[in-house]
Design a protein around this motif. Structure first.
Motif, PDB file in Angstrom:
ATOM      1  N   ARG A  49       1.002  -1.073  -0.007  1.00  0.00           N
ATOM      2  CA  ARG A  49      -0.050   0.125  -0.048  1.00  0.00           C
ATOM      3  C   ARG A  49       0.912   1.199   0.089  1.00  0.00           C
ATOM      4  O   ARG A  49       1.720   1.475   0.987  1.00  0.00           O
ATOM      5  N   ARG A  50       0.763   2.152  -0.901  1.00  0.00           N
ATOM      6  CA  ARG A  50       1.483   3.175  -1.117  1.00  0.00           C
ATOM      7  C   ARG A  50       1.012   4.680  -1.274  1.00  0.00           C
ATOM      8  O   ARG A  50       0.925   5.358  -2.370  1.00  0.00           O
ATOM      9  N   PRO A  51       0.233   5.163  -0.303  1.00  0.00           N
ATOM     10  CA  PRO A  51      -0.512   6.317  -0.517  1.00  0.00           C
ATOM     11  C   PRO A  51       0.336   7.436  -0.877  1.00  0.00           C
ATOM     12  O   PRO A  51       0.096   8.418  -1.447  1.00  0.00           O
ATOM     13  N   GLY A  52       1.675   7.315  -0.513  1.00  0.00           N
ATOM     14  CA  GLY A  52       2.728   8.609  -0.932  1.00  0.00           C
ATOM     15  C   GLY A  52       3.047   8.344  -2.321  1.00  0.00           C
ATOM     16  O   GLY A  52       3.842   9.322  -2.853  1.00  0.00           O
ATOM     17  N   VAL A  53       2.441   7.256  -3.066  1.00  0.00           N
ATOM     18  CA  VAL A  53       3.018   7.240  -4.445  1.00  0.00           C
ATOM     19  C   VAL A  53       1.779   6.695  -5.186  1.00  0.00           C
ATOM     20  O   VAL A  53       1.522   5.927  -5.710  1.00  0.00           O
ATOM     21  N   PRO A  54       0.734   7.854  -5.103  1.00  0.00           N
ATOM     22  CA  PRO A  54      -0.403   7.439  -5.739  1.00  0.00           C
ATOM     23  C   PRO A  54      -0.719   6.990  -7.299  1.00  0.00           C
ATOM     24  O   PRO A  54      -1.451   6.219  -7.513  1.00  0.00           O
ATOM     25  N   GLN A  55       0.226   7.574  -8.152  1.00  0.00           N
ATOM     26  CA  GLN A  55       0.613   7.155  -9.306  1.00  0.00           C
ATOM     27  C   GLN A  55       0.715   5.689  -9.577  1.00  0.00           C
ATOM     28  O   GLN A  55       0.704   5.134 -10.640  1.00  0.00           O
ATOM     29  N   ALA A  56       1.167   4.971  -8.489  1.00  0.00           N
ATOM     30  CA  ALA A  56       1.595   3.509  -8.782  1.00  0.00           C
ATOM     31  C   ALA A  56       0.571   2.614  -9.082  1.00  0.00           C
ATOM     32  O   ALA A  56       0.797   1.637  -9.658  1.00  0.00           O
ATOM     33  N   VAL A  57      -0.733   3.056  -8.668  1.00  0.00           N
ATOM     34  CA  VAL A  57      -1.590   2.325  -9.127  1.00  0.00           C
ATOM     35  C   VAL A  57      -2.167   2.502 -10.835  1.00  0.00           C
ATOM     36  O   VAL A  57      -2.997   1.990 -11.200  1.00  0.00           O
ATOM     37  N   HIS A  58      -1.459   3.273 -11.416  1.00  0.00           N
ATOM     38  CA  HIS A  58      -1.642   3.643 -12.713  1.00  0.00           C
ATOM     39  C   HIS A  58      -0.459   2.930 -13.657  1.00  0.00           C
ATOM     40  O   HIS A  58       0.405   2.547 -13.162  1.00  0.00           O
ATOM     41  N   ASP A  59      -0.934   2.650 -14.970  1.00  0.00           N
ATOM     42  CA  ASP A  59      -0.060   2.039 -15.924  1.00  0.00           C
ATOM     43  C   ASP A  59       1.386   2.813 -15.895  1.00  0.00           C
ATOM     44  O   ASP A  59       1.253   3.926 -15.870  1.00  0.00           O
ATOM     45  N   HIS A  60       2.533   1.903 -15.769  1.00  0.00           N
ATOM     46  CA  HIS A  60       3.930   2.762 -15.905  1.00  0.00           C
ATOM     47  C   HIS A  60       4.507   1.794 -17.038  1.00  0.00           C
ATOM     48  O   HIS A  60       4.645   0.552 -16.741  1.00  0.00           O
ATOM     49  N   ILE A  61       5.131   2.381 -17.879  1.00  0.00           N
ATOM     50  CA  ILE A  61       6.191   1.795 -18.865  1.00  0.00           C
ATOM     51  C   ILE A  61       7.685   2.395 -18.526  1.00  0.00           C
ATOM     52  O   ILE A  61       7.749   3.564 -18.313  1.00  0.00           O
ATOM     53  N   LEU A  62       8.394   1.626 -18.855  1.00  0.00           N
ATOM     54  CA  LEU A  62       9.913   2.154 -18.668  1.00  0.00           C
ATOM     55  C   LEU A  62      10.627   2.225 -20.124  1.00  0.00           C
ATOM     56  O   LEU A  62      10.626   1.312 -20.964  1.00  0.00           O
ATOM     57  N   ASN A  63      10.724   3.658 -20.468  1.00  0.00           N
ATOM     58  CA  ASN A  63      11.175   3.588 -22.014  1.00  0.00           C
ATOM     59  C   ASN A  63      12.740   3.181 -22.149  1.00  0.00           C
ATOM     60  O   ASN A  63      13.433   2.903 -21.038  1.00  0.00           O
ATOM     61  N   ALA A  64      13.063   3.677 -23.316  1.00  0.00           N
ATOM     62  CA  ALA A  64      14.443   2.842 -23.749  1.00  0.00           C
ATOM     63  C   ALA A  64      15.487   3.663 -23.086  1.00  0.00           C
ATOM     64  O   ALA A  64      16.588   2.934 -22.634  1.00  0.00           O
ATOM     65  N   LEU A  65      15.309   4.909 -22.679  1.00  0.00           N
ATOM     66  CA  LEU A  65      16.380   5.661 -21.586  1.00  0.00           C
ATOM     67  C   LEU A  65      16.592   4.870 -20.441  1.00  0.00           C
ATOM     68  O   LEU A  65      17.556   4.604 -20.118  1.00  0.00           O
ATOM     69  N   GLY A  66      15.262   4.482 -20.154  1.00  0.00           N
ATOM     70  CA  GLY A  66      15.171   3.810 -18.505  1.00  0.00           C
ATOM     71  C   GLY A  66      16.086   2.346 -18.802  1.00  0.00           C
ATOM     72  O   GLY A  66      16.797   2.124 -17.765  1.00  0.00           O
ATOM     73  N   VAL A  67      15.790   1.900 -19.784  1.00  0.00           N
ATOM     74  CA  VAL A  67      16.405   0.465 -19.934  1.00  0.00           C
ATOM     75  C   VAL A  67      17.948   0.625 -20.218  1.00  0.00           C
ATOM     76  O   VAL A  67      18.880  -0.166 -19.605  1.00  0.00           O
ATOM     77  N   ARG A  68      18.289   1.617 -20.829  1.00  0.00           N
ATOM     78  CA  ARG A  68      19.800   1.832 -21.125  1.00  0.00           C
ATOM     79  C   ARG A  68      20.365   1.958 -19.681  1.00  0.00           C
ATOM     80  O   ARG A  68      21.355   1.497 -19.429  1.00  0.00           O
ATOM     81  N   MET A  69      19.607   2.708 -18.840  1.00  0.00           N
ATOM     82  CA  MET A  69      20.351   3.167 -17.549  1.00  0.00           C
ATOM     83  C   MET A  69      20.410   1.858 -16.745  1.00  0.00           C
ATOM     84  O   MET A  69      21.378   1.796 -15.908  1.00  0.00           O
ATOM     85  N   LEU A  70      19.354   0.966 -16.619  1.00  0.00           N
ATOM     86  CA  LEU A  70      19.340  -0.072 -15.770  1.00  0.00           C
ATOM     87  C   LEU A  70      20.463  -1.164 -16.287  1.00  0.00           C
ATOM     88  O   LEU A  70      21.379  -1.643 -15.514  1.00  0.00           O
ATOM     89  N   GLU A 105      18.737  -2.181 -31.124  1.00  0.00           N
ATOM     90  CA  GLU A 105      18.527  -3.100 -30.289  1.00  0.00           C
ATOM     91  C   GLU A 105      18.083  -2.354 -28.864  1.00  0.00           C
ATOM     92  O   GLU A 105      17.746  -2.927 -28.036  1.00  0.00           O
ATOM     93  N   GLU A 106      18.550  -1.142 -28.847  1.00  0.00           N
ATOM     94  CA  GLU A 106      18.332  -0.197 -27.543  1.00  0.00           C
ATOM     95  C   GLU A 106      16.723   0.102 -27.631  1.00  0.00           C
ATOM     96  O   GLU A 106      16.259   0.992 -26.812  1.00  0.00           O
ATOM     97  N   LEU A 107      16.042   0.165 -28.887  1.00  0.00           N
ATOM     98  CA  LEU A 107      14.894   0.796 -28.914  1.00  0.00           C
ATOM     99  C   LEU A 107      13.684  -0.331 -28.291  1.00  0.00           C
ATOM    100  O   LEU A 107      12.925  -1.036 -29.078  1.00  0.00           O
ATOM    101  N   VAL A 108      13.651  -0.402 -26.891  1.00  0.00           N
ATOM    102  CA  VAL A 108      13.017  -1.423 -26.437  1.00  0.00           C
ATOM    103  C   VAL A 108      12.120  -0.527 -25.113  1.00  0.00           C
ATOM    104  O   VAL A 108      12.577   0.453 -24.860  1.00  0.00           O
ATOM    105  N   THR A 109      11.052  -1.336 -24.686  1.00  0.00           N
ATOM    106  CA  THR A 109      10.377  -0.677 -23.565  1.00  0.00           C
ATOM    107  C   THR A 109      10.081  -1.868 -22.790  1.00  0.00           C
ATOM    108  O   THR A 109       9.987  -3.029 -22.973  1.00  0.00           O
ATOM    109  N   LEU A 110      10.656  -1.446 -21.202  1.00  0.00           N
ATOM    110  CA  LEU A 110      10.291  -2.565 -20.337  1.00  0.00           C
ATOM    111  C   LEU A 110       9.028  -2.411 -19.784  1.00  0.00           C
ATOM    112  O   LEU A 110       8.632  -1.110 -19.404  1.00  0.00           O
ATOM    113  N   VAL A 111       8.173  -3.439 -19.467  1.00  0.00           N
ATOM    114  CA  VAL A 111       6.852  -3.410 -19.099  1.00  0.00           C
ATOM    115  C   VAL A 111       6.717  -4.229 -18.042  1.00  0.00           C
ATOM    116  O   VAL A 111       7.018  -5.373 -17.952  1.00  0.00           O
ATOM    117  N   ALA A 112       6.346  -3.420 -16.981  1.00  0.00           N
ATOM    118  CA  ALA A 112       6.146  -4.037 -15.328  1.00  0.00           C
ATOM    119  C   ALA A 112       5.335  -3.161 -14.717  1.00  0.00           C
ATOM    120  O   ALA A 112       5.401  -1.854 -15.066  1.00  0.00           O
TER     121      ALA A 112
END
Ligand SMILES: Cc1cc2nc3c(=O)[nH]c(=O)nc-3n(C[C@H](O)[C@H](O)[C@H](O)COP(=O)(O)OP(=O)(O)OC[C@H]3O[C@@H](n4cnc5c(N)ncnc54)[C@H](O)[C@@H]3O)c2cc1C
Length: 494
Positions: A49-70, A105-112
């Motif tokens: 339960r994360r009332p401090g991160v209310p957006q966590a109950v909405h859809d999020h994707i991590l775009n290619a920059l985020g994947v590159r960072m990880l 190969e960098e043009l990917v999206t992480l879905v979670a």
């Protein structure tokens, strides 16, 4: 004394803690919310339960920059996510024909789902010797200390428990409502004004679970990482998530009573049935809803004055993630910027024994390079989208409540509108132009960088003069505003 205190344990705070801890710094994260429950990561994320991160109950994707960072800075976190059911989706699946090139190969999206990302990040950060995370602990103010004739510096944090926590450096990772502006005002430390531009849209989202996870998908992912589209008067986009879950988000102008009916499950489903590519996914036998429709207003684009050097930056305090810059969530780049910012700041901080003026200036320079182009583009694109949707929906949007006048906005991205339109048209058939625009869309390159490439510009200009090729097959047609309204009104209250 914890050498570094991080206020806020969301994605930005946890990524910064991970990176700094692995470089040997002692870090204490103060997070006002609960710790993720023990147990398998997917279950933990669902029960958190994360009332401090209310957006966590909405859809999020991590775009290619985020994947590159990880991949570069925390490959174990990426591996952990993939092992827990997250997936990498290939954007080239929706590219026009033509040779694939190295780099694609960098043009990917992480879905979670968002909380799965944070659970895996939390476990990785908390496992680093020297990193501690104090939950149910709110950072309530700053400790300051004299710093020569030129004023004061930040020297730690005061928690809501009254605990005084001295630190060499404080990172504000408290998210888009950034706590540090009021802390600095209370401490009498001046900072530059924030820059902002509204987003003005409302989002209605719902998660579903596929009934046949091993069978074929109910419909095609026409965008490579998504099904659906951003249409002339609303958006209707589906993203797969981890495991057998997917999310549908509908975006609309606020102040439109007919569209507000999207909060109801029946109206939401009716809009999905009318929206291109989405209908087969919401059939009874294809998927079961995982909860109610959740509605939210999109936060504005904001670049915090404390993150910049328009006034002399405050020594000892660095905002990171949304606390430094929030971009309209419709463009899906907040998480990637938060990761890139956190890892970039960790590199700057590393090896600097003093939280001095130089560090403050370098951090402001990083914000200018990394965040400013996306803030500018967010302001520009949010305004454009609202204008287009208002024109398309006509009187309906006039019911939007009166708002105060907008502050003067930043310049639009340095690409003339005509050239941008030509590139968009060329990208439908030209793989190299598609690649350039996709690198912008996924934050791997700024508009200025892509449009400065002479080879890219040559291809765009050549396509302007070329005879049009055979017309592309027409995709499914979105409903008109009247058709969509009619369908929603018929089910209002359902
Ligand atoms: C509806 C919606 C959809 C979005 N979709 C996407 C998407 O698809 N892709 C994407 O990249 N981005 C998306 N975003 C943006 C993304 O959510 C943010 O960019 C991201 O949350 C930024 O992470 P953060 O760690 O900076 O802030 P947050 O995630 O907000 O974390 C801040 C943390 O600080 C804590 N905190 C706050 N104040 C204090 C305090 N005083 N003391 C201690 N702790 C405190 C909070 O409890 C929280 O845990 C979306 C945003 C919204 C609103």
């Amino acid at each position: 004394m914890a050498a570094i205190v991080i206020a806020g344990g969301g994605t930005a705070g946890l990524a910064a803690a991970l990176a700094l801890g692995r470089r040997g710094h002692r870090v204490r994260v103060l997070e006002r919310g609960d710790a993720p429950p023990d147990g398998p990561a997917v279950e933990s994320a669902q029960r958190w339960r994360r009332p401090g991160v209310p957006q966590a109950v909405h859809d999020h994707i991590l775009n290619a920059l985020g994947v590159r960072m990880l991949r570069r800075h925390a490959p174990d976190v990426l591996d952990g996510l993939l092992a827990d059911g997250a997936r990498l989706l290939d954007l080239a699946a929706a590219a026009p024909g033509g040779p694939a090139e190295p780099g694609e190969e960098e043009l990917v999206t992480l879905v979670a789902r968002r909380s799965l990302l944070d659970v895996v990040l939390h476990r990785a950060a908390a496992a680093v010797p020297g990193v501690s995370v104090s939950h149910r602990t709110t950072a309530a103010g700053l400790l300051t200390a004299p710093a020569g004739p030129s004023g004061h510096r930040v020297a730690g944090v005061v928690a809501d428990t009254g605990e005084r926590i001295p630190a060499r450096l404080v990172l504000d990772a408290t998210g888009r409502r950034s706590a540090s502006r009021s802390w600095l005002a209370a401490a009498g430390l001046p900072v530059a004004d924030d820059l902002s531009g509204p987003s003005r849209l409302h989002a209605y989202g719902r998660f579903y679970r596929l009934r046949r996870p091993c069978g074929p998908l109910p419909g095609p992912l026409n965008r490579g990482n998504a099904a659906g589209g951003i249409w002339g008067h609303y958006s209707a986009v589906l993203h797969p998530a981890d495991n057998d879950v997917f999310a549908i988000t509908l975006g609309a102008l606020p102040g439109d009573r007919a569209m507000a009916a999207l909060r109801g499950a029946e109206a939401f489903t009716a809009a999905c049935r009318l929206s291109p590519y989405l209908a087969p996914w919401v059939e009874e036998d294809a998927a079961e809803p995982l909860g109610p429709v959740r509605a939210t207003g999109m936060p504005p684009n904001v670049l915090r004055g404390a993150a910049t050097d328009r006034l002399r930056p405050v020594r000892g305090l660095l905002p990171v993630g949304d606390a430094a810059c929030t971009t309209d969530p419709m463009f899906g780049r907040g998480l990637s910027l938060a990761l890139a910012h956190a890892f970039g700041l960790a590199e700057l901080i590393d090896g600097r024994p003093e939280a001095d003026d130089r560090l403050a200036r370098d951090a402001a320079g990083l914000a200018e390079r990394l965040l400013r182009p996306w803030f500018d583009k967010g302001v520009h694109d949010s305004r454009l989208r609202v204008r287009q949707w208002r024109e398309a929906t006509g009187a309906a949007a006039d019911r939007e409540p009166a708002r105060p006048p907008e502050p003067p906005g930043p310049p639009v991205p340095p690409v003339p509108a005509g050239l941008w339109a030509a590139a968009t048209a060329a990208a439908a058939a030209d793989r190299a132009v598609w690649r350039g625009l996709t690198r912008i869309q996924t934050s791997l390159a700024t508009p200025a960088e892509v449009f400065a490439d002479p080879a890219f510009l040559d291809r765009v200009r050549a396509s302007e003069g070329a005879r049009p090729g055979p017309a592309a097959p027409e995709g499914p047609r979105p409903p008109t505003p009247a058709e969509l309204r009619h369908a929603l009104t018929a089910r209002e209250g359902g």
